[in-house]
Design a protein around this motif. Structure first.
Motif, PDB file in Angstrom:
ATOM      1  N   ALA A 226      -1.522  36.757  32.005  1.00 43.49           N
ATOM      2  CA  ALA A 226      -2.301  36.525  30.786  1.00 43.49           C
ATOM      3  C   ALA A 226      -1.405  36.547  29.556  1.00 43.49           C
ATOM      4  O   ALA A 226      -0.353  37.204  29.534  1.00 43.49           O
ATOM      5  CB  ALA A 226      -3.393  37.587  30.653  1.00 43.49           C
ATOM      6  N   ALA A 231      -5.018  37.987  24.466  1.00 36.82           N
ATOM      7  CA  ALA A 231      -6.052  38.675  25.251  1.00 36.82           C
ATOM      8  C   ALA A 231      -6.506  39.934  24.529  1.00 36.82           C
ATOM      9  O   ALA A 231      -7.711  40.201  24.403  1.00 36.82           O
ATOM     10  CB  ALA A 231      -5.523  39.011  26.643  1.00 36.82           C
ATOM     11  N   PHE A 370      -8.808  36.455  31.891  1.00 42.38           N
ATOM     12  CA  PHE A 370      -7.604  36.117  31.130  1.00 42.38           C
ATOM     13  C   PHE A 370      -6.449  35.919  32.104  1.00 42.38           C
ATOM     14  O   PHE A 370      -6.069  36.852  32.821  1.00 42.38           O
ATOM     15  CB  PHE A 370      -7.269  37.237  30.135  1.00 42.38           C
ATOM     16  CG  PHE A 370      -8.243  37.343  29.000  1.00 42.38           C
ATOM     17  CD1 PHE A 370      -7.976  36.742  27.776  1.00 42.38           C
ATOM     18  CD2 PHE A 370      -9.436  38.057  29.145  1.00 42.38           C
ATOM     19  CE1 PHE A 370      -8.875  36.846  26.714  1.00 42.38           C
ATOM     20  CE2 PHE A 370     -10.339  38.155  28.106  1.00 42.38           C
ATOM     21  CZ  PHE A 370     -10.061  37.551  26.882  1.00 42.38           C
ATOM     22  N   GLU A 372      -3.317  32.471  33.171  1.00 40.64           N
ATOM     23  CA  GLU A 372      -2.922  31.079  32.953  1.00 40.64           C
ATOM     24  C   GLU A 372      -3.057  30.200  34.191  1.00 40.64           C
ATOM     25  O   GLU A 372      -3.141  28.982  34.077  1.00 40.64           O
ATOM     26  CB  GLU A 372      -1.465  31.031  32.456  1.00 40.64           C
ATOM     27  CG  GLU A 372      -1.244  31.707  31.113  1.00 40.64           C
ATOM     28  CD  GLU A 372      -2.056  31.064  29.998  1.00 40.64           C
ATOM     29  OE1 GLU A 372      -2.043  29.815  29.893  1.00 40.64           O
ATOM     30  OE2 GLU A 372      -2.724  31.801  29.245  1.00 40.64           O
ATOM     31  N   GLN A 377      -8.162  31.077  38.050  1.00 40.49           N
ATOM     32  CA  GLN A 377      -9.366  30.884  37.244  1.00 40.49           C
ATOM     33  C   GLN A 377     -10.501  30.345  38.116  1.00 40.49           C
ATOM     34  O   GLN A 377     -11.626  30.860  38.082  1.00 40.49           O
ATOM     35  CB  GLN A 377      -9.079  29.905  36.100  1.00 40.49           C
ATOM     36  CG  GLN A 377      -8.071  30.409  35.073  1.00 40.49           C
ATOM     37  CD  GLN A 377      -7.695  29.329  34.065  1.00 40.49           C
ATOM     38  OE1 GLN A 377      -8.228  28.214  34.106  1.00 40.49           O
ATOM     39  NE2 GLN A 377      -6.765  29.639  33.176  1.00 40.49           N
ATOM     40  N   ASN A 392     -10.033  33.075  29.115  1.00 34.59           N
ATOM     41  CA  ASN A 392      -9.119  33.392  28.006  1.00 34.59           C
ATOM     42  C   ASN A 392      -9.832  33.555  26.659  1.00 34.59           C
ATOM     43  O   ASN A 392      -9.287  33.223  25.607  1.00 34.59           O
ATOM     44  CB  ASN A 392      -8.006  32.335  27.896  1.00 34.59           C
ATOM     45  CG  ASN A 392      -7.054  32.400  29.074  1.00 34.59           C
ATOM     46  OD1 ASN A 392      -6.682  33.482  29.524  1.00 34.59           O
ATOM     47  ND2 ASN A 392      -6.673  31.238  29.593  1.00 34.59           N
TER      48      ASN A 392
END
Length: 459
Positions: A226, A231, A370, A372, A377, A392
């Motif tokens: 993250a 965050a 959170f 990348e 995700q 995020n």
């Protein structure tokens, strides 16, 4: 006249007004929505004063979390209402050759809206926007815990609308019970899961449809990849807005062990930036709504290990933004929704373990992830059930009128905002217009050819 007699008469008068057909017209609904916005504009000063009195809300928080949302919602509804009201064309199979098919949007009738105390203006008026847009009449019951706002809402509505169209009934839980004993055509409730179950029990007696906007323990997962600084900033904003008294606030954090210390450090930085080094002395910092809720929250401060905050002022009913570490699911702070400025932290090393654990618990109203990696995700989004949320970010999904807002399972049922509010308060009535220019013979019994055709096209 007793309160119950007043309520009975009010509901009867609203039903008579609805049956008159006035609310069915676009021009009427449009005019009432404009009156609603003008009402809020005219009373802005009094609204700021009432929310400051009830919750110590600053002008900034009042506009961003209460008034601003309502203005945007009304404008969005006015822009699209005519199109929403138009009948929708529907397709038909080959068996319906010659027909025209439509979905008509029909108002339910007399609506009961029961509002909570945490956003006492926003969550009272927002459902009304949908109810008015869809052509209903409405009875609104504000929360008695925010009395200044409740009284002001009652005054504003009385000065603006015919009570046979929109009316406010004030009072404590006895009044709510009396309202629930009436036969409404739709009930919209925002509040706790426990009270939501009671509302649904009453609604079932008349098979009244309901929308239940409830809550639950909404997690925020902060993975090892993250963006820690962003965050932290967005978590602090999402959690401590309204002193955590938000149904979709992050209720607890799942933090990857590799980034925990950095995240806690960043959270502390942003708490100081947003609320100062001494939040209890910050005149704009929100207070807990009343002594009972303050006393419910205070014991949580001794759970786990205190790493940020922990201070409180009993006289002002304020609790500092607080972070608790070394928390387990056995701690009291993890048993129910916190609904306050206390954020427990649970450490993890394997995202899959977090997903498995969440799947074994009640479905929350919100979830925030959170990290990348798109694969991670998607893993969370596809395998964990929740009402809605963000990747995020926190809370921001609420502000998009194109997205439905609502819970699932224990966190509620039904959704609203934007067109979804209009749909919530509208019955979708299916209509088939049949041609008289010809008649397909195969639909009728009596011949082997008809049966053969039916078998061919309906196999």
């Amino acid at each position: 006249m007793s309160t119950i007699e007043q309520i009975v008469n009010l509901v009867r008068n609203q039903r008579e007004f609805f049956n008159s057909g006035k609310t069915l017209h676009y021009s009427y609904r449009k005019h009432q929505l404009k009156l609603l916005k003008n009402m809020l504009k005219a009373y802005e000063k009094e609204i700021h004063q009432a929310l400051y009195s009830d919750l110590n809300k600053s002008a900034y928080e009042t506009h961003t979390t209460e008034l601003g949302f309502l203005y945007s919602e009304i404008d969005f509804t006015l822009k699209h209402l005519k199109k929403w009201m138009d009948p929708e064309k529907a397709d038909a199979p080959i068996t319906h050759k010659g027909t025209r098919n439509y979905i008509y949007k029909e108002p339910y009738g007399v609506i009961l809206t029961i509002a909570p105390w945490n956003y006492p203006l926003h969550l009272a008026i927002a459902p009304l926007i949908g109810a008015i847009a869809a052509g209903n009449t409405a009875v609104l019951k504000p929360s008695e815990f925010t009395q200044s706002t409740s009284s002001l809402v009652a005054e504003m509505i009385k000065e603006t609308f015919d009570p046979s169209f929109i009316a406010v009934v004030e009072g404590a839980k006895e009044v709510t019970k009396q309202l629930l004993e009436q036969r409404f055509d739709y009930i919209f409730f925002t509040g706790s899961t426990a009270v939501g179950k009671i509302v649904m029990q009453h609604a079932s007696k008349n098979l009244t449809p309901v929308t239940l906007e409830l809550g639950g323990k909404s997690p925020a997962i902060i993975d090892k990849d993250a963006n820690i600084d962003l965050a932290a900033k967005r978590l602090v904003w999402g959690k401590f807005t309204n002193a955590g008294q938000t149904c979709v606030a992050p209720d607890y954090l799942y933090v990857h062990s590799k980034i925990k210390s950095k995240l806690v450090k960043a959270i502390k930085k942003y708490i100081t930036e947003m609320y100062s080094k001494w939040p209890l002395e910050n005149d704009d910092y929100i207070r807990i709504v009343n002594k009972n809720h303050f006393n419910r929250l205070r014991p949580f401060l001794s759970n786990g290990k205190l790493v940020i905050g922990g201070g409180f002022n009993e006289e002002d009913l304020k609790i500092e933004p607080t972070i608790l570490d070394e928390i387990t699911w056995n701690d009291p702070v993890m048993q129910d929704e916190i609904f306050g400025p206390i954020l427990p932290l649970v450490t993890f090393t394997d995202l899959q373990h977090v997903i498995t654990e969440l799947k074994g618990r009640e479905k929350p109203l919100a979830l925030y992830y959170f990290g990348e990696k798109e694969k991670s995700q998607q893993n969370v989004l596809e395998n964990v059930a929740f009402g809605g949320g963000c990747i995020n970010d926190t809370l921001y999904h609420l502000a998009n009128p194109h997205l439905p807002f609502g819970g699932v399972g224990n966190s509620g049922m039904g959704a609203y905002h934007g067109k979804y509010s209009f749909n919530t308060f509208s019955h979708q009535k299916s209509i088939l217009r049949q041609t008289t220019k010809f008649d397909l013979p195969f639909r009728y019994p009596g011949s082997k050819l008809s049966f053969a055709i039916v078998k061919k096209i309906m196999k």
